[in-house]
Design an enzyme around this catalytic site. Structure first.
Site, PDB file in Angstrom:
ATOM      1  N   GLU A 118      26.902  16.211  38.369  1.00 29.86           N
ATOM      2  CA  GLU A 118      25.592  16.869  38.431  1.00 29.86           C
ATOM      3  C   GLU A 118      25.271  17.290  39.860  1.00 29.86           C
ATOM      4  OE1 GLU A 118      23.550  13.722  36.350  1.00 29.86           O
ATOM      5  OE2 GLU A 118      24.570  14.322  34.511  1.00 29.86           O
ATOM      6  N   SER A 132      29.100   9.852  27.581  1.00 32.90           N
ATOM      7  CA  SER A 132      28.707   9.435  26.229  1.00 32.90           C
ATOM      8  C   SER A 132      29.365   8.126  25.793  1.00 32.90           C
ATOM      9  CB  SER A 132      28.975  10.548  25.205  1.00 32.90           C
ATOM     10  OG  SER A 132      28.211  11.698  25.528  1.00 32.90           O
ATOM     11  N   ASN A 144      24.086   4.318  35.331  1.00 27.87           N
ATOM     12  CA  ASN A 144      23.554   5.383  36.180  1.00 27.87           C
ATOM     13  C   ASN A 144      22.280   5.884  35.509  1.00 27.87           C
ATOM     14  OD1 ASN A 144      22.969   7.658  37.649  1.00 27.87           O
ATOM     15  ND2 ASN A 144      24.814   8.806  37.050  1.00 27.87           N
ATOM     16  N   TRP A 145      21.162   5.474  36.074  1.00 29.47           N
ATOM     17  CA  TRP A 145      19.889   5.806  35.423  1.00 29.47           C
ATOM     18  C   TRP A 145      19.443   7.245  35.678  1.00 29.47           C
ATOM     19  CZ3 TRP A 145      16.429   0.833  36.499  1.00 29.47           C
ATOM     20  CH2 TRP A 145      17.035  -0.272  35.889  1.00 29.47           C
ATOM     21  N   LYS A 146      20.125   7.932  36.583  1.00 32.03           N
ATOM     22  CA  LYS A 146      19.791   9.334  36.920  1.00 32.03           C
ATOM     23  C   LYS A 146      18.305   9.454  37.250  1.00 32.03           C
ATOM     24  CE  LYS A 146      23.728  10.773  34.190  1.00 32.03           C
ATOM     25  NZ  LYS A 146      24.387  11.783  33.346  1.00 32.03           N
ATOM     26  N   GLY A 153      25.391   6.565  31.306  1.00 32.46           N
ATOM     27  CA  GLY A 153      24.122   7.267  31.534  1.00 32.46           C
ATOM     28  C   GLY A 153      23.108   6.869  30.479  1.00 32.46           C
ATOM     29  N   GLY A 154      22.976   7.684  29.443  1.00 29.73           N
ATOM     30  CA  GLY A 154      21.966   7.491  28.399  1.00 29.73           C
ATOM     31  C   GLY A 154      21.881   6.070  27.856  1.00 29.73           C
ATOM     32  N   GLU A 169      34.804  11.248  34.683  1.00 23.57           N
ATOM     33  CA  GLU A 169      33.741  11.708  33.787  1.00 23.57           C
ATOM     34  C   GLU A 169      33.982  13.173  33.417  1.00 23.57           C
ATOM     35  OE1 GLU A 169      29.972   9.075  34.476  1.00 23.57           O
ATOM     36  OE2 GLU A 169      29.829  10.882  35.688  1.00 23.57           O
ATOM     37  N   GLY A 208      26.323  13.339  28.488  1.00 25.49           N
ATOM     38  CA  GLY A 208      25.048  13.605  27.837  1.00 25.49           C
ATOM     39  C   GLY A 208      25.145  14.477  26.593  1.00 25.49           C
ATOM     40  N   HIS A 265      28.978  12.803  41.905  1.00 27.80           N
ATOM     41  CA  HIS A 265      28.710  12.976  40.469  1.00 27.80           C
ATOM     42  C   HIS A 265      28.729  14.467  40.142  1.00 27.80           C
ATOM     43  CE1 HIS A 265      26.782  12.903  36.569  1.00 27.80           C
ATOM     44  NE2 HIS A 265      27.077  11.618  36.516  1.00 27.80           N
TER      45      HIS A 265
HETATM   46  P1  13P Z   1      26.019   9.805  29.564  1.00 29.39           P
HETATM   47  O1  13P Z   1      26.447   8.401  29.324  1.00 29.39           O
HETATM   48  O2  13P Z   1      24.550  10.020  29.308  1.00 29.39           O
HETATM   49  O3  13P Z   1      26.896  10.804  28.916  1.00 29.39           O
HETATM   50  O4  13P Z   1      26.166  10.042  31.158  1.00 29.39           O
HETATM   51  C1  13P Z   1      27.355   9.729  31.767  1.00 29.39           C
HETATM   52  C2  13P Z   1      27.183   9.870  33.240  1.00 29.39           C
HETATM   53  O5  13P Z   1      27.025  10.958  33.762  1.00 29.39           O
HETATM   54  C3  13P Z   1      27.188   8.644  34.056  1.00 29.39           C
HETATM   55  O6  13P Z   1      27.277   8.929  35.401  1.00 29.39           O
END
Ligand code: 13P
Length: 259
Positions: A100, A216, A12-14, A237-238, A170, A176, A98
């Site tokens: 967010e 993470s 997930n590149w956000k 994510g990251g 999640e 993050g 998600h």
């Molecule tokens: P991180 O891997 O950066 O913690 O993000 C997880 C995430 O929200 C994937 O959708």
């Protein structure tokens, strides 16, 4: 280790990467991950990169996903994107609900449910995200929160669709932050998610649904998380913004698949 569900590792590149940067990253991922089919690999770039990434992934087994969509097919929804628009670029998956989006855009379970049904109606497989905040975990409400999100997100979902659904657990406090749920903590929630799915759709379907862990996840902790019986993949994510780290997570799943 024999697991009858195929691992699914999704990035997930956000809100990261222009279309040009996205092509570079997807090409690097294709190169690093190689031509394998043991693990399903999905990239979810921003909307503006879908066209270019779709082309970059054309001759590879890596699949395309989107990060969100609107439940309506068309209409006066400025700034929104429909399922059909995503399918045009051959997207296979779409991340829905998600945390967010739940938090920053006040998305409710009912609205997310509309999206889940619209995704299936257009041949897109949802990756439905659920998870508790730190406050909810500390108040011992984790399982209750996840239960509400899953049942609310899956209202009126036919059994035949349910088996191709992907769920991403999640924990919000792990996203993050560099804090990961321990494999045991994650497994407990994953097992309870599978119980909810059994209750909703029966055991046969529940056994087919893949449940990803997200928060993470990185090359250092992927293996022990993926080793858990009810953890069937990761939503990254990251670490997905770096082709090598992402490929290392894919390789961790691959190694377990081959064990
Ligand atoms: P991180 O891997 O950066 O913690 O993000 C997880 C995430 O929200 C994937 O959708």
């Amino acid at each position: 280790m024999e697991k009858h569900r195929k691992y699914i590792i999704a990035g997930n590149w956000k809100l990261n990467k222009t279309a040009g940067e996205s092509v570079e990253l997807s090409e690097s991922v294709v190169k690093e991950v190689g031509d394998q089919s043991n693990v399903e690999v999905v990239l979810c770039p921003p909307f503006t990169s879908l066209d270019a990434v779709s082309t970059a992934l054309e001759d590879s087994p890596v699949k395309l996903g989107a990060q969100n969509m609107h439940p309506s097919a068309s209409g006066a929804y400025t700034g929104e994107i429909s399922a059909e628009m995503l399918r045009y670029f051959y997207a296979t998956y779409v991340i829905l609900g998600h945390s967010e989006r739940r938090k920053q855009f006040q998305e409710s379970d009912a609205f997310i449910n509309e999206k889940v049904l619209a995704a299936f109606a257009n041949n897109l497989k949802p990756i439905l995200c659920v998870g508790e905040t730190l406050e909810q975990r500390e108040a011992d409400q984790t399982l209750e929160v996840v239960d509400t999100q899953i049942r609310g997100g899956l209202v009126n979902l036919p059994e035949k669709d349910a088996e191709t659904l992907v769920i991403a657990y999640e924990p919000v406090w792990a996203i993050g932050t560099g804090k990961t749920a321990t494999p045991e903590m994650a497994q407990e929630v994953h097992a309870s998610i599978r119980n909810i799915l059994t209750d909703l759709f029966g055991d046969e379907v529940a056994q087919k649904v893949r449940i990803q862990y997200g928060g993470s996840m990185n090359p250092g902790n992927a293996k022990e998380l993926l080793f858990q019986p009810d953890i069937d993949g990761g939503l990254i994510g990251g670490a997905a913004l770096d082709a090598k780290s992402f490929a290392e997570i894919v390789n961790a799943a691959r190694a377990l698949e081959e064990e």
